[in-house]
Scaffold this active site. Structure first.
Site, PDB file in Angstrom:
ATOM      1  N   ASP A  63       0.839  -1.095  -0.020  1.00 37.91           N
ATOM      2  CA  ASP A  63      -0.023  -0.036  -0.103  1.00 37.91           C
ATOM      3  C   ASP A  63       0.915   1.185   0.042  1.00 37.91           C
ATOM      4  O   ASP A  63       2.069   1.446   0.045  1.00 37.91           O
ATOM      5  CB  ASP A  63      -0.875   0.120   1.146  1.00 37.91           C
ATOM      6  CG  ASP A  63      -1.826  -1.065   1.227  1.00 37.91           C
ATOM      7  OD1 ASP A  63      -2.442  -1.308   0.025  1.00 37.91           O
ATOM      8  OD2 ASP A  63      -2.657  -1.522   2.109  1.00 37.91           O
ATOM      9  N   TYR A 124       6.755  -9.688   6.773  1.00 44.85           N
ATOM     10  CA  TYR A 124       7.119  -8.344   6.953  1.00 44.85           C
ATOM     11  C   TYR A 124       7.529  -7.756   8.401  1.00 44.85           C
ATOM     12  O   TYR A 124       7.557  -8.759   9.247  1.00 44.85           O
ATOM     13  CB  TYR A 124       5.611  -7.603   7.012  1.00 44.85           C
ATOM     14  CG  TYR A 124       4.809  -7.618   5.660  1.00 44.85           C
ATOM     15  CD1 TYR A 124       4.989  -6.509   5.018  1.00 44.85           C
ATOM     16  CD2 TYR A 124       4.351  -8.602   5.159  1.00 44.85           C
ATOM     17  CE1 TYR A 124       4.597  -6.190   3.805  1.00 44.85           C
ATOM     18  CE2 TYR A 124       3.879  -8.437   3.834  1.00 44.85           C
ATOM     19  CZ  TYR A 124       4.045  -7.221   3.053  1.00 44.85           C
ATOM     20  OH  TYR A 124       3.379  -7.128   1.750  1.00 44.85           O
TER      21      TYR A 124
END
Length: 284
Positions: A63, A124
């Site tokens: 994003d 992540y």
């Protein structure tokens, strides 16, 4: 859907990284917004002197504001274009790309490779500090400031209740026709000597806003606003809880993407395309 490369083409794997601060995410968008995909495709077209834009497929579509250290993508190039340009392509891309995105490696991909569907996990890291003075100015684009003291042990206790295969609908932004079933393989937090808390989050795949929602729930536990069993109860309820905040994107970095052995790539790609469901709990 087949992963067979079109005749006369070569599938090329790209390993890359970027600072997401000035990007509107990975994927190309209408309206001229700056994206990572758009920058790389434009640079690739320029350095190969091609009229055609060669479209990239990426392991994880990040994003706006999210960074990547170990992103992976692939592109199918005409064989003659690859043969002519590949010896100098990496250096030419370095000269053409803006400084906030880098391609580190380019190589012909093994048979069956698909950057998105062949992946078996994505890892992540989310970085946050509870330092009363705030974030080091040199790290402000990569570390979230949380203005309450955080109990890392309580956060890890809460995290353990979220591991495994579940329907993560309570922690995802729903997308039409997409499943929210994922296998969360790792969720752990460590406070470094510098006081920065790094959350490692690894799963076979992630649905939209999943990592940032999970971190938002754990922060509520860490600062004492919720008990350690609360994130698990939210997960079990299966619906979005207004108390779960999607934390800001700048603390999030895609660190690494994992792939199976070459002989398993095609099979993994086929498996990943199957829509998932959880085992039935029985009738009524």
């Amino acid at each position: 859907m087949s992963d067979e490369v079109e005749a006369g083409h070569v599938r090329v794997r790209l390993d890359l990284s970027y600072d997401g601060s000035e990007f509107s995410g990975w994927a190309k968008q209408a309206g001229g917004r700056r994206t990572v995909q758009g920058e790389i495709e434009d640079a690739l077209r320029t350095v190969t002197r091609s009229r055609e834009t060669y479209e990239l497929t990426v392991a994880g579509r990040t994003d706006a504001g999210v960074h990547a250290r170990g992103q992976v993508a692939h592109v199918d190039l005409p064989r003659e274009v690859w043969a002519e340009h590949h010896p100098k392509l990496l250096k030419r891309l370095a000269g053409r790309l803006p400084r906030d995105v880098r391609v580190w490696a380019l190589r012909e991909a093994p048979s069956g490779f698909n950057a998105r569907f062949s992946a078996v996990w994505r890892r992540y890291a989310y970085r946050v500090t509870d330092n009363p003075g705030g974030v080091d100015p040199l790290l402000r684009s990569h570390v979230l400031w949380h203005d309450w003291p955080l109990d890392v042990a309580a956060m890890n206790e809460a995290a353990r209740g979220l591991l495994g295969e579940h329907d993560f609908a309570a922690y995802c932004k729903k997308r039409e026709g997409a499943t929210t079933i994922r296998t969360l393989q790792e969720l752990s937090l460590v406070r470094g000597d510098d006081g920065i808390i790094t959350a490692t989050v690894r799963a076979d795949a992630f649905c939209h806003n999943m990592v940032r929602s999970l971190i938002g729930a754990l922060l509520f536990v860490g600062d004492g606003h919720r008990p350690a069993d609360w994130p698990g109860k939210v997960l079990a309820a299966g619906v979005r809880d207004s108390a779960v905040h999607v934390v800001r994107p700048h603390g999030l970095t895609l660190e690494e993407v994992g792939y199976p052995a070459d002989e398993r790539l095609a099979a993994r790609s086929k498996e990943a395309r199957n829509k998932r469901s959880l085992p039935s709990a029985g009738c009524c």
